[in-house]
Motif scaffolding. Structure first.
Motif: not given
Length: 371
Positions: A178-183, A44-49, A108-112, A146-154
């Protein structure tokens, strides 16, 4: 009593997996886990500005979005910022900052999956800056795709290292997020798992083989023939696996493993699968000049002329013959033709051209795959 029978059934299933592995190992086979992954086990991918500071005059020039973002960050950190007559932040004071750049940050988050507190690598790419050399990424929240999900994952930050290829506008930060939420990486849904074949193995033939292997194993261990009735005869007759298409096989987790699906998945992924033979296939990589020829690829009786050479697949007096036939009615092998061309120092590019011509003419009996 039920616990006793359940325990015996589990042992029989385990032994059956082992027997199947032993029997299939003698044939050309591959472990199921080497051919596929579980649906849900994917990257899975995370992104930010974010903002990069500390540049050597190579940052964004006259970029209003960068100035607004820097003003907002300074305001949040308690810095004194002036406002205009409408109460909006006045960016004139920092509008000509040359050591700051707005960047796109990805990870990029690992498959696990990933757990809260894990450190992940991040990639930083400039939007308008000329170079990111010497820069430091300020604290940047990373969101999901997803742009409609405001959750900060890292949260990402840190000193950057430029790409090894010399690109000055792309950099990485090892362990900078640093991960702030578990995926979590889900691997089953309502007692079902879905196997997703790798692209190299994706075919209707392979998914059908996988279905047959799993179902024949289930019939042996979970049906009436094992002496233990764990499910209705109707359910047993339907089998436990079903090929959906050339990529997916859906497998039902047996009831005895519902409380321990990990054990069943581990056994399943170690199941050997006998693959279809590709000995009638030719794989060509023109860019690298590689030709791989299966041993069963044949050519019709033909005469191949190449510059001042003449080669006949059939062996007639006056020509360089290509033999290795069981009898006179058998076709010659393409690999022997390739050996003959190689012995005459024919370049690989010419061999590829000859194979293409034979295939186009209909005199090559086999599959030709170009990579």
């Amino acid at each position: 009593m039920n616990t006793y029978f359940s325990s015996i059934t589990k042992s029989i299933l385990t032994v059956a997996f082992a027997m199947a592995a032993f029997q299939s190992t003698n044939a050309a086979s591959l472990k199921l886990g080497d051919m596929c992954r579980l649906k849900g086990q994917e990257t899975n991918s995370l992104q930010g500005l974010g903002l990069v500071v500390g540049l050597k005059g190579t940052g964004d020039s006259d970029a209003a979005p960068t100035a607004r973002a820097l003003s907002r960050m300074m305001q949040l950190m308690g810095g004194p910022m002036s406002v205009d007559s409408l109460g909006q932040l006045d960016v004139k004071d920092i509008g000509d900052a040359k050591n700051v750049a707005m960047v796109f940050v990805t990870a990029k988050l690992p498959a696990v999956g990933a757990q809260s507190g894990d450190l992940i690598d991040v990639t930083v790419n400039a939007i308008n800056a000329k170079s990111l050399e010497g820069g430091y990424l300020m604290m940047t929240p990373l969101l999901g795709p997803r742009a409609d999900n405001p959750t900060v994952y890292a949260i990402a930050q840190g000193a950057m290292r430029l790409s090894d290829d010399g690109n000055l506008t792309s950099a990485t930060i090892q362990g900078g997020g640093k991960m702030e939420a578990s995926v979590p990486a889900a691997f089953h849904d309502d007692g079902m798992i879905t196997l997703v074949l790798d692209r190299d193995f994706a075919s209707f033939d392979n998914t059908q083989r996988i279905e047959d292997e799993i179902n024949s194993l289930s019939a042996l261990t979970l049906g009436d023939s094992a002496g233990f009735q764990t499910q209705s005869t109707q359910d047993a007759s339907r089998g436990r696996a079903q090929a959906i298409d050339q990529l997916h096989v859906r497998v039902q987790i047996p009831s005895i493993y519902r409380d321990n699906p990990i054990k069943f998945i581990a056994l399943l992924l170690n199941l050997p699968i006998q693959l279809a033979s590709h000995s009638s296939r030719v794989v060509i990589n023109e860019r690298e000049g590689i030709v791989v020829i299966g041993k069963d690829v044949e050519v019709a009786p033909v005469l191949v002329t190449h510059r001042n050479l003449r080669i006949e697949a059939g062996g007639v007096a006056g020509f360089v013959g290509v033999h290795d036939k069981v009898n006179e009615h058998d076709n010659a092998k393409l690999k022997n033709l390739a050996d003959a061309l190689n012995a005459l120092d024919v370049p690989t590019s010419d061999l590829i051209a000859i194979i293409k011509t034979l295939k186009r003419k209909g005199d090559l009996f086999g599959e030709v795959v170009f990579e």
